[in-house]
Design a protein around this motif. Structure first.
Motif, short mmCIF file in Angstrom:
data_model
loop_
_atom_site.label_atom_id
_atom_site.label_comp_id
_atom_site.label_asym_id
_atom_site.label_seq_id
_atom_site.Cartn_x
_atom_site.Cartn_y
_atom_site.Cartn_z
N GLY A 239 0.82 -1.20 0.00
CA GLY A 239 0.00 0.00 0.00
C GLY A 239 0.85 1.25 0.00
O GLY A 239 2.07 1.21 -0.25
N ILE A 240 0.20 2.36 0.26
CA ILE A 240 0.87 3.67 0.36
C ILE A 240 0.39 4.33 1.64
O ILE A 240 -0.80 4.33 1.95
N PHE A 241 1.35 4.84 2.42
CA PHE A 241 0.96 5.61 3.60
C PHE A 241 1.62 6.98 3.56
O PHE A 241 2.66 7.18 2.90
N VAL A 242 1.01 7.94 4.26
CA VAL A 242 1.48 9.32 4.29
C VAL A 242 1.93 9.66 5.72
O VAL A 242 1.18 9.43 6.68
N CYS A 243 3.14 10.20 5.84
CA CYS A 243 3.67 10.65 7.13
C CYS A 243 3.54 12.17 7.20
O CYS A 243 3.99 12.88 6.29
N GLN A 244 2.92 12.67 8.27
CA GLN A 244 2.74 14.11 8.45
C GLN A 244 3.38 14.52 9.77
O GLN A 244 3.03 14.01 10.83
N SER A 245 4.33 15.45 9.72
CA SER A 245 4.97 15.96 10.93
C SER A 245 5.15 17.47 10.75
O SER A 245 5.90 17.90 9.88
N GLY A 246 4.45 18.25 11.58
CA GLY A 246 4.48 19.70 11.40
C GLY A 246 3.92 20.06 10.04
O GLY A 246 2.86 19.60 9.64
N GLN A 247 4.67 20.87 9.30
CA GLN A 247 4.23 21.29 7.97
C GLN A 247 4.74 20.36 6.88
O GLN A 247 4.46 20.58 5.69
N GLN A 248 5.48 19.32 7.28
CA GLN A 248 6.07 18.43 6.30
C GLN A 248 5.28 17.14 6.17
O GLN A 248 4.80 16.60 7.16
N SER A 249 5.18 16.66 4.95
CA SER A 249 4.54 15.36 4.72
C SER A 249 5.27 14.62 3.61
O SER A 249 5.93 15.24 2.75
N LYS A 250 5.20 13.31 3.65
CA LYS A 250 5.82 12.50 2.60
C LYS A 250 5.01 11.23 2.43
O LYS A 250 4.42 10.71 3.39
N SER A 251 4.99 10.74 1.20
CA SER A 251 4.27 9.50 0.88
C SER A 251 5.27 8.37 0.72
O SER A 251 6.35 8.56 0.13
N VAL A 252 4.91 7.22 1.23
CA VAL A 252 5.80 6.06 1.19
C VAL A 252 5.03 4.87 0.64
O VAL A 252 3.92 4.56 1.09
N GLN A 253 5.63 4.20 -0.34
CA GLN A 253 5.06 2.95 -0.86
C GLN A 253 5.68 1.79 -0.09
O GLN A 253 6.90 1.71 0.04
N ILE A 254 4.84 0.90 0.42
CA ILE A 254 5.34 -0.22 1.22
C ILE A 254 4.86 -1.54 0.62
O ILE A 254 3.72 -1.63 0.13
N LYS A 255 5.75 -2.53 0.64
CA LYS A 255 5.36 -3.90 0.31
C LYS A 255 6.00 -4.79 1.37
O LYS A 255 7.22 -4.74 1.57
N HIS A 256 5.18 -5.56 2.05
CA HIS A 256 5.65 -6.41 3.15
C HIS A 256 5.18 -7.84 2.90
O HIS A 256 4.01 -8.08 2.58
N PHE A 257 6.10 -8.79 3.03
CA PHE A 257 5.78 -10.20 2.78
C PHE A 257 6.28 -11.05 3.93
O PHE A 257 7.41 -10.87 4.41
N PHE A 258 5.41 -11.94 4.41
CA PHE A 258 5.77 -12.90 5.45
C PHE A 258 5.54 -14.30 4.91
O PHE A 258 4.43 -14.64 4.49
N ASP A 259 6.61 -15.12 4.88
CA ASP A 259 6.50 -16.45 4.29
C ASP A 259 6.23 -17.54 5.32
O ASP A 259 6.35 -18.73 5.03
#
Length: 324
Positions: A47-67
């Motif tokens: 998925g994609i999550f957004v980090c917001q801290s103060g006036q700054q924000s950034k989007s992060v694409q994550i892929k996590h796999f557990f076998d």
């Protein structure tokens, strides 16, 4: 496919448990949070999550796999300069562009969203209370709101949105003692995955860049008590979880680094000899969400920092006693 089946079984168990949260007892609320801590590691998702801290924000694409035995994750920063973090278990490799190079850093033991909760919540229960809120929607999914509130003024409060089907944390917000939001991390897209190949688990190579491994001296575990200092009473709920010696650029001698935690909040204490000809630092300051407190004990410079209230960093700094 094995990992996907395990993920589905786990999600089903979490879903059953989550149905009872609407009328949850105190134990059941903590069980929901406990399963959220496990879901971040035991599910396979992207998925994609957004980090917001103060006036700054950034989007992060994550892929996590557990076998079923091992975890693999790849986080790609989507805004600004490209940056990738690949993790396998507790080992992290960071690909970070600097000038005309890609600097590769190796690190260990960092909790990344949505795996922000410890596996064992016993210490958290001692310092926080938990209550439920409403069902809200996050990233198009239903989520149970949980309020994790401190029992004193030595730590901040948190609010979690827990997916009612998967049990995964969809959103996390930290508030200061004035109930002002300090930072927020929230999924905007989320899906379970059933991929068994790991072709995605590699950095995006830029053939025009040079790749350089950062030459950083590893920290050395330090289990011996110092003849120069000791710790007296720590602030309530905090305990020492690690101690190491670090070589820092520009410093002739190793610096002692001690880590404290209440199970969720983390605070670092640095102890080093006062440098000849340099005025020792003293006092409190805040940079972003991080509180700093500096003091002097004998000939030792004490520095404490963490995303905690001023009272906490001051109490830990003042717990250091110089031994003559």
């Amino acid at each position: 496919m094995k990992g996907f089946v395990l993920a589905c079984l786990f999600a089903s168990a979490l879903s059953s448990a989550s149905q009872s949260v609407l009328a949850a007892s105190d134990d059941e609320k903590w069980q929901i949070l406990q399963k959220a801590a496990l879901a971040a590691h035991a599910l396979s998702y992207q998925g994609i999550f957004v980090c917001q801290s103060g006036q700054q924000s950034k989007s992060v694409q994550i892929k996590h796999f557990f076998d079923g035995q091992n975890e693999f994750a790849r986080n790609v920063l989507l805004d600004g300069s490209p940056r990738e973090v690949l993790s396998q278990g507790g080992d992290l490799i960071i690909y970070n562009p600097k000038n005309e190079k890609i600097v590769i850093e190796k690190r260990r033991g960092q909790n990344m969203f949505p795996a922000v909760l410890p596996a064992n919540l016993a210490a958290v229960k001692q310092s926080y209370t938990l209550r439920t809120g409403d069902i809200e929607r996050v990233a198009g999914r239903e989520a149970q709101v949980l309020f994790l509130e401190p029992k004193d003024d030595l730590r901040y409060s948190y609010r979690f949105w827990i997916d009612t089907e998967y049990g995964l944390i969809l959103k996390s917000v930290m508030f200061n003692n004035r109930n002002e939001m300090m930072d927020s991390i929230s999924f905007t897209q989320l899906n379970l995955v059933n991929s068994v190949d790991l072709d995605w688990f590699k950095p995006k190579i830029d053939s025009k860049k040079n790749y350089v491994m950062e030459d950083e001296a590893p920290a050395q575990a330090d289990y011996n008590p110092s003849p120069h200092w000791m710790l007296k009473e720590l602030p309530a709920g905090y305990r020492k979880v690690d101690q190491m010696l670090r070589m820092v650029h520009g410093k002739p001698l190793p610096i002692t680094h001690v880590v404290f935690s209440d199970g969720l909040a983390s605070v670092s204490l640095f102890i080093e000899p006062v440098t000849n000809g340099v005025k020792p630092r003293a006092g409190h300051s805040v940079v972003g969400n991080t509180s700093f407190y500096s003091s002097v004990a004998g000939y030792l410079q004490i520095t404490v920092l963490g995303e905690v209230p001023e009272a906490t960093v001051a109490a830990i700094a003042n717990s250091v006693v110089f031994i003559k």
